[in-house]
Design a protein around this motif. Structure first.
Motif, PDB file in Angstrom:
ATOM      1  N   MET A   1      48.209  48.422  46.351  1.00 43.33           N
ATOM      2  CA  MET A   1      48.731  47.118  46.306  1.00 43.33           C
ATOM      3  C   MET A   1      48.488  46.227  47.460  1.00 43.33           C
ATOM      4  O   MET A   1      48.158  45.014  47.574  1.00 43.33           O
ATOM      5  CB  MET A   1      50.112  46.996  46.028  1.00 43.33           C
ATOM      6  CG  MET A   1      50.753  45.669  45.495  1.00 43.33           C
ATOM      7  SD  MET A   1      49.907  44.760  44.253  1.00 43.33           S
ATOM      8  CE  MET A   1      50.767  43.287  44.380  1.00 43.33           C
ATOM      9  N   ALA A   2      48.781  47.191  48.675  1.00 44.66           N
ATOM     10  CA  ALA A   2      48.639  46.288  49.995  1.00 44.66           C
ATOM     11  C   ALA A   2      47.115  46.302  50.240  1.00 44.66           C
ATOM     12  O   ALA A   2      46.775  44.999  50.683  1.00 44.66           O
ATOM     13  CB  ALA A   2      49.053  47.095  51.167  1.00 44.66           C
ATOM     14  N   VAL A   3      46.292  47.074  49.661  1.00 50.55           N
ATOM     15  CA  VAL A   3      44.844  46.796  50.058  1.00 50.55           C
ATOM     16  C   VAL A   3      44.462  45.834  49.042  1.00 50.55           C
ATOM     17  O   VAL A   3      43.458  44.826  49.654  1.00 50.55           O
ATOM     18  CB  VAL A   3      44.062  48.027  49.743  1.00 50.55           C
ATOM     19  CG1 VAL A   3      42.509  47.905  49.829  1.00 50.55           C
ATOM     20  CG2 VAL A   3      44.633  49.206  50.543  1.00 50.55           C
ATOM     21  N   GLU A   4      44.771  45.633  47.898  1.00 47.62           N
ATOM     22  CA  GLU A   4      44.331  44.450  47.097  1.00 47.62           C
ATOM     23  C   GLU A   4      45.000  43.194  47.772  1.00 47.62           C
ATOM     24  O   GLU A   4      43.912  42.248  47.630  1.00 47.62           O
ATOM     25  CB  GLU A   4      44.910  44.560  45.667  1.00 47.62           C
ATOM     26  CG  GLU A   4      44.442  45.860  45.132  1.00 47.62           C
ATOM     27  CD  GLU A   4      45.116  45.832  43.568  1.00 47.62           C
ATOM     28  OE1 GLU A   4      46.006  45.022  43.372  1.00 47.62           O
ATOM     29  OE2 GLU A   4      44.364  46.714  42.836  1.00 47.62           O
ATOM     30  N   MET A   5      46.292  43.077  48.208  1.00 49.48           N
ATOM     31  CA  MET A   5      46.470  41.692  48.912  1.00 49.48           C
ATOM     32  C   MET A   5      45.596  41.469  50.050  1.00 49.48           C
ATOM     33  O   MET A   5      45.287  40.412  50.287  1.00 49.48           O
ATOM     34  CB  MET A   5      48.069  41.708  49.349  1.00 49.48           C
ATOM     35  CG  MET A   5      48.915  42.082  48.160  1.00 49.48           C
ATOM     36  SD  MET A   5      48.972  40.597  47.014  1.00 49.48           S
ATOM     37  CE  MET A   5      49.573  39.457  47.994  1.00 49.48           C
ATOM     38  N   LEU A   6      45.329  42.607  50.937  1.00 45.86           N
ATOM     39  CA  LEU A   6      44.599  42.399  52.089  1.00 45.86           C
ATOM     40  C   LEU A   6      43.123  41.866  51.621  1.00 45.86           C
ATOM     41  O   LEU A   6      42.618  40.946  52.428  1.00 45.86           O
ATOM     42  CB  LEU A   6      44.483  43.424  52.948  1.00 45.86           C
ATOM     43  CG  LEU A   6      45.713  43.844  53.702  1.00 45.86           C
ATOM     44  CD1 LEU A   6      45.422  45.003  54.279  1.00 45.86           C
ATOM     45  CD2 LEU A   6      46.213  42.819  54.744  1.00 45.86           C
ATOM     46  N   PHE A   7      42.708  42.342  50.661  1.00 41.61           N
ATOM     47  CA  PHE A   7      41.153  42.017  50.098  1.00 41.61           C
ATOM     48  C   PHE A   7      41.125  40.486  49.666  1.00 41.61           C
ATOM     49  O   PHE A   7      40.220  39.841  50.071  1.00 41.61           O
ATOM     50  CB  PHE A   7      40.947  42.875  48.935  1.00 41.61           C
ATOM     51  CG  PHE A   7      39.528  42.515  48.312  1.00 41.61           C
ATOM     52  CD1 PHE A   7      38.257  42.737  49.136  1.00 41.61           C
ATOM     53  CD2 PHE A   7      39.548  41.883  47.071  1.00 41.61           C
ATOM     54  CE1 PHE A   7      37.200  42.156  48.151  1.00 41.61           C
ATOM     55  CE2 PHE A   7      38.488  41.263  46.403  1.00 41.61           C
ATOM     56  CZ  PHE A   7      37.047  41.552  47.062  1.00 41.61           C
ATOM     57  N   TYR A   8      42.118  39.974  48.742  1.00 39.27           N
ATOM     58  CA  TYR A   8      42.295  38.537  48.409  1.00 39.27           C
ATOM     59  C   TYR A   8      42.635  37.781  49.645  1.00 39.27           C
ATOM     60  O   TYR A   8      41.928  36.577  49.740  1.00 39.27           O
ATOM     61  CB  TYR A   8      43.376  38.506  47.412  1.00 39.27           C
ATOM     62  CG  TYR A   8      43.205  39.146  46.216  1.00 39.27           C
ATOM     63  CD1 TYR A   8      41.864  38.634  45.465  1.00 39.27           C
ATOM     64  CD2 TYR A   8      43.976  39.954  45.496  1.00 39.27           C
ATOM     65  CE1 TYR A   8      41.686  39.488  44.210  1.00 39.27           C
ATOM     66  CE2 TYR A   8      43.554  40.691  44.404  1.00 39.27           C
ATOM     67  CZ  TYR A   8      42.469  40.212  43.748  1.00 39.27           C
ATOM     68  OH  TYR A   8      42.143  40.647  42.286  1.00 39.27           O
TER      69      TYR A   8
ATOM     70  N   PHE B   1      35.058  44.696  55.633  1.00 39.07           N
ATOM     71  CA  PHE B   1      34.318  46.114  55.714  1.00 39.07           C
ATOM     72  C   PHE B   1      35.167  46.740  56.072  1.00 39.07           C
ATOM     73  O   PHE B   1      35.027  48.205  55.898  1.00 39.07           O
ATOM     74  CB  PHE B   1      33.314  45.760  56.990  1.00 39.07           C
ATOM     75  CG  PHE B   1      31.930  44.913  56.515  1.00 39.07           C
ATOM     76  CD1 PHE B   1      31.319  45.828  55.549  1.00 39.07           C
ATOM     77  CD2 PHE B   1      31.711  43.895  57.140  1.00 39.07           C
ATOM     78  CE1 PHE B   1      30.189  44.991  54.896  1.00 39.07           C
ATOM     79  CE2 PHE B   1      30.579  43.218  56.512  1.00 39.07           C
ATOM     80  CZ  PHE B   1      29.618  43.627  55.609  1.00 39.07           C
ATOM     81  N   ILE B   2      36.311  46.719  56.992  1.00 44.15           N
ATOM     82  CA  ILE B   2      37.317  47.777  57.272  1.00 44.15           C
ATOM     83  C   ILE B   2      37.974  48.196  56.105  1.00 44.15           C
ATOM     84  O   ILE B   2      38.224  49.414  55.898  1.00 44.15           O
ATOM     85  CB  ILE B   2      38.367  47.193  58.273  1.00 44.15           C
ATOM     86  CG1 ILE B   2      37.737  46.913  59.653  1.00 44.15           C
ATOM     87  CG2 ILE B   2      39.467  48.125  58.548  1.00 44.15           C
ATOM     88  CD1 ILE B   2      38.562  46.236  60.827  1.00 44.15           C
ATOM     89  N   LEU B   3      38.238  47.363  55.050  1.00 42.70           N
ATOM     90  CA  LEU B   3      38.834  47.638  53.830  1.00 42.70           C
ATOM     91  C   LEU B   3      37.917  48.519  53.112  1.00 42.70           C
ATOM     92  O   LEU B   3      38.339  49.574  52.449  1.00 42.70           O
ATOM     93  CB  LEU B   3      39.425  46.524  53.150  1.00 42.70           C
ATOM     94  CG  LEU B   3      40.308  45.696  53.673  1.00 42.70           C
ATOM     95  CD1 LEU B   3      40.607  44.654  52.680  1.00 42.70           C
ATOM     96  CD2 LEU B   3      41.554  46.481  53.777  1.00 42.70           C
ATOM     97  N   LEU B   4      36.639  48.343  53.328  1.00 39.02           N
ATOM     98  CA  LEU B   4      35.711  49.186  52.735  1.00 39.02           C
ATOM     99  C   LEU B   4      35.276  50.690  53.369  1.00 39.02           C
ATOM    100  O   LEU B   4      34.314  51.333  52.901  1.00 39.02           O
ATOM    101  CB  LEU B   4      34.361  48.379  52.384  1.00 39.02           C
ATOM    102  CG  LEU B   4      34.433  47.396  51.401  1.00 39.02           C
ATOM    103  CD1 LEU B   4      32.975  46.464  51.288  1.00 39.02           C
ATOM    104  CD2 LEU B   4      34.765  47.701  50.267  1.00 39.02           C
TER     105      LEU B   4
END
Length: 204
Positions: A1-8, A45-48
């Motif tokens: 959930m946190a990763v998705e929020m950071l992505f958006y 890119f860090i999230l990826l």
């Protein structure tokens, strides 16, 4: 959930900053928004887990290119002019280019978008997890091992070329103006200490 929020968050920040780069009438503000675009893209890119590409974005694009643009714009003393031309003038051409770009994206990732469009997906494909079979190395570690072992000589040559280019640019852009007092280190070092102090008569 946190990763998705950071992505958006990073995605919205990237798109809005990119729009402000074009919409801003002040060129300095446009460069600053461009820096924000690069920083938010590095976050994506860090999230990826592409750490090396994120670091390159920060070091090369933000630390070199964007700062160079900012220095050039500030040195040219560009006047801020409020243009009366609206963005609707460029909307047809920009919309056509955007549609072509979106069409190319649909052609590339059509297999991923077919389930979203309500069409029956293709037969399921079994994927094998090769990640568990290899050493857990980050991209920066892998590139560093190759760069500083197999290509260390070329890396040193590239560093020397950049150093010579930097020194040459500094020497070519230096100029001396008349009437400006400058420090002469050679005269200061070679000066005789006996003549450094002199007795003068202050009586009138």
């Amino acid at each position: 959930m946190a990763v998705e929020m950071l992505f958006y968050f990073f995605s919205i920040l990237t798109l809005s900053s990119a729009a402000l780069v074009i919409a801003s009438s002040n060129p300095i503000h446009s460069v600053l928004f461009l820096v924000l675009v690069f920083c938010s893209t590095s976050g994506l890119f860090i999230l990826l887990e592409a750490d090396f590409i994120a670091m390159i974005f920060i070091m090369v694009y933000v630390g070199a290119i964007a700062v160079l643009f900012l220095f050039v714009v500030m040195m040219l003393n560009v006047r801020v002019v409020q243009f009366n031309i609206t963005m609707l003038r460029y909307l047809p051409l920009g919309g056509l280019i955007g549609l072509i770009f979106l069409f190319e994206l649909f052609l590339i990732i059509d297999s991923d978008l077919i389930p979203l469009l309500g069409i029956n997906p293709k037969p399921s494909i079994t994927y094998y997890g090769w990640v568990d079979k290899i050493d857990a190395l980050t991209s920066i570690s892998a590139i560093g091992r190759i760069l500083y072992t197999n290509y260390f000589f070329l890396f040193l040559i590239a560093g020397m070329i950049l150093l010579v280019a930097m020194i040459g640019a500094i020497v070519l852009t230096m100029y001396r103006r008349e009437g400006v007092r400058r420090q002469d280190v050679y005269d200061q070092v070679s000066r005789d200490f006996k003549e450094a102090i002199r007795l003068t008569n202050t009586k009138h």
